[in-house]
Scaffold this motif. Structure first.
Motif, PDB file in Angstrom:
ATOM      1  N   UNK A  18       0.827  -1.097  -0.004  1.00 15.20           N
ATOM      2  CA  UNK A  18      -0.212  -0.141  -0.040  1.00 15.20           C
ATOM      3  C   UNK A  18       0.880   1.169   0.203  1.00 15.20           C
ATOM      4  N   UNK A  19       0.707   2.179  -0.810  1.00 12.57           N
ATOM      5  CA  UNK A  19       1.259   3.537  -1.119  1.00 12.57           C
ATOM      6  C   UNK A  19       0.302   4.585  -0.782  1.00 12.57           C
ATOM      7  N   UNK A  74     -10.818  -6.590   1.219  1.00 11.82           N
ATOM      8  CA  UNK A  74     -11.264  -5.110   0.968  1.00 11.82           C
ATOM      9  C   UNK A  74     -11.332  -4.282   2.021  1.00 11.82           C
ATOM     10  N   UNK A  75     -11.617  -4.921   3.174  1.00  9.95           N
ATOM     11  CA  UNK A  75     -11.875  -4.190   4.553  1.00  9.95           C
ATOM     12  C   UNK A  75     -10.563  -3.905   4.885  1.00  9.95           C
ATOM     13  N   UNK A  76      -9.620  -4.878   5.135  1.00  6.79           N
ATOM     14  CA  UNK A  76      -8.355  -4.524   5.375  1.00  6.79           C
ATOM     15  C   UNK A  76      -7.468  -3.407   4.607  1.00  6.79           C
ATOM     16  N   UNK A  77      -7.755  -3.396   3.302  1.00  8.50           N
ATOM     17  CA  UNK A  77      -7.263  -2.190   2.439  1.00  8.50           C
ATOM     18  C   UNK A  77      -7.783  -0.935   2.972  1.00  8.50           C
ATOM     19  N   UNK A  78      -9.106  -1.036   2.910  1.00 10.95           N
ATOM     20  CA  UNK A  78      -9.969   0.257   3.294  1.00 10.95           C
ATOM     21  C   UNK A  78      -9.598   1.059   4.581  1.00 10.95           C
ATOM     22  N   UNK A  79      -9.259  -0.085   5.397  1.00 15.42           N
ATOM     23  CA  UNK A  79      -9.125   0.610   6.992  1.00 15.42           C
ATOM     24  C   UNK A  79      -7.760   1.009   7.032  1.00 15.42           C
ATOM     25  N   UNK A  80      -6.615   0.345   6.100  1.00 12.93           N
ATOM     26  CA  UNK A  80      -5.351   0.735   6.282  1.00 12.93           C
ATOM     27  C   UNK A  80      -5.243   2.019   5.395  1.00 12.93           C
ATOM     28  N   UNK A  81      -5.923   2.236   4.250  1.00  8.66           N
ATOM     29  CA  UNK A  81      -5.814   3.336   3.376  1.00  8.66           C
ATOM     30  C   UNK A  81      -6.326   4.749   3.904  1.00  8.66           C
ATOM     31  N   UNK A  82      -7.413   4.532   4.712  1.00  9.85           N
ATOM     32  CA  UNK A  82      -8.173   5.732   4.881  1.00  9.85           C
ATOM     33  C   UNK A  82      -7.869   5.983   6.778  1.00  9.85           C
TER      34      UNK A  82
END
Length: 207
Positions: A83-84, A193-201
């Motif tokens: 993730x960037x 999807x949840x992992x990505x959104x939590x880490x991104x936002x």
């Protein structure tokens, strides 16, 4: 290491950005006519020089820098999320020709290839450098990275302030817009999807 040469001056890209096909003489004349329609006298400093300055500004906003998409073999078999976050971008609203600016958070699940990390930011910059709608911008970034990396999934979160909403019309000062584009695993697997959104936002900055 593999590289993909990007023809930023090719005919397809010119159609998408409008910058490569920019006719400076026509653009400056159009701005001159617009200023006159707004009541700006042609013999003032603004009337004489703003057409050139505005054309320069639009050309800069709509012209991505040349670059090469570089990838490296995934020798260690890395398969977890990469993730960037907080990639700053500015684009130009296709509906009002006003800027919208914000941050992009881009993640992917790799397979055989890993990109040079700066190439993620370059990808955002490339697609932002055209007349855009935020929803389309995220989808274009996701689709391009999915194609270049042949990865297991790509996700793009964009958070941006649109001057066409915060400075005109409803004038909703302080409002921002968040969009999500997901491909592959990040579209189909709810846990990923949840992992990505939590880490991104949760830790990323907003516009």
């Amino acid at each position: 290491m593999t590289t993909t040469l990007l023809d930023l001056d090719g005919p397809d890209h010119a159609v998408l950005t409008g910058a490569s096909a920019l006719n400076r003489k026509q653009a400056e004349q159009a701005v001159r006519q617009l200023l006159q329609a707004l009541g700006v006298p042609a013999d003032t400093e603004v009337g004489r020089n703003t057409p050139r300055r505005m054309t320069d500004a639009l050309a800069q906003l709509l012209t991505p820098r040349s670059w090469t998409f570089t990838t490296f073999p995934n020798d260690e078999g890395h398969h977890d999320l990469v993730l960037t976050r907080d990639i700053a971008f500015t684009s130009l609203c296709a509906h009002h020709l006003l800027p919208f600016s914000g941050r992009a958070h881009v993640g992917f699940y790799p397979r055989e290839k890993l990109p040079g990390l700066s190439k993620i930011a370059r990808t955002v910059e490339m697609f932002a450098a055209r007349l855009q709608v935020q929803e389309n911008l995220g989808q274009q970034i996701a689709g391009f990275l999915e194609e270049q990396l042949a990865c297991d999934g790509v996700g793009v979160v964009l958070v941006a302030e649109h001057l066409c909403m915060t400075r005109r019309g409803v004038r909703a000062a302080g409002a921002d817009t968040l969009t999500v584009a997901a491909r592959g695993r990040l579209q189909q697997d709810p846990t990923a999807r949840i992992e990505f959104l939590q880490l991104a936002v949760q830790s990323g900055r907003t516009a």
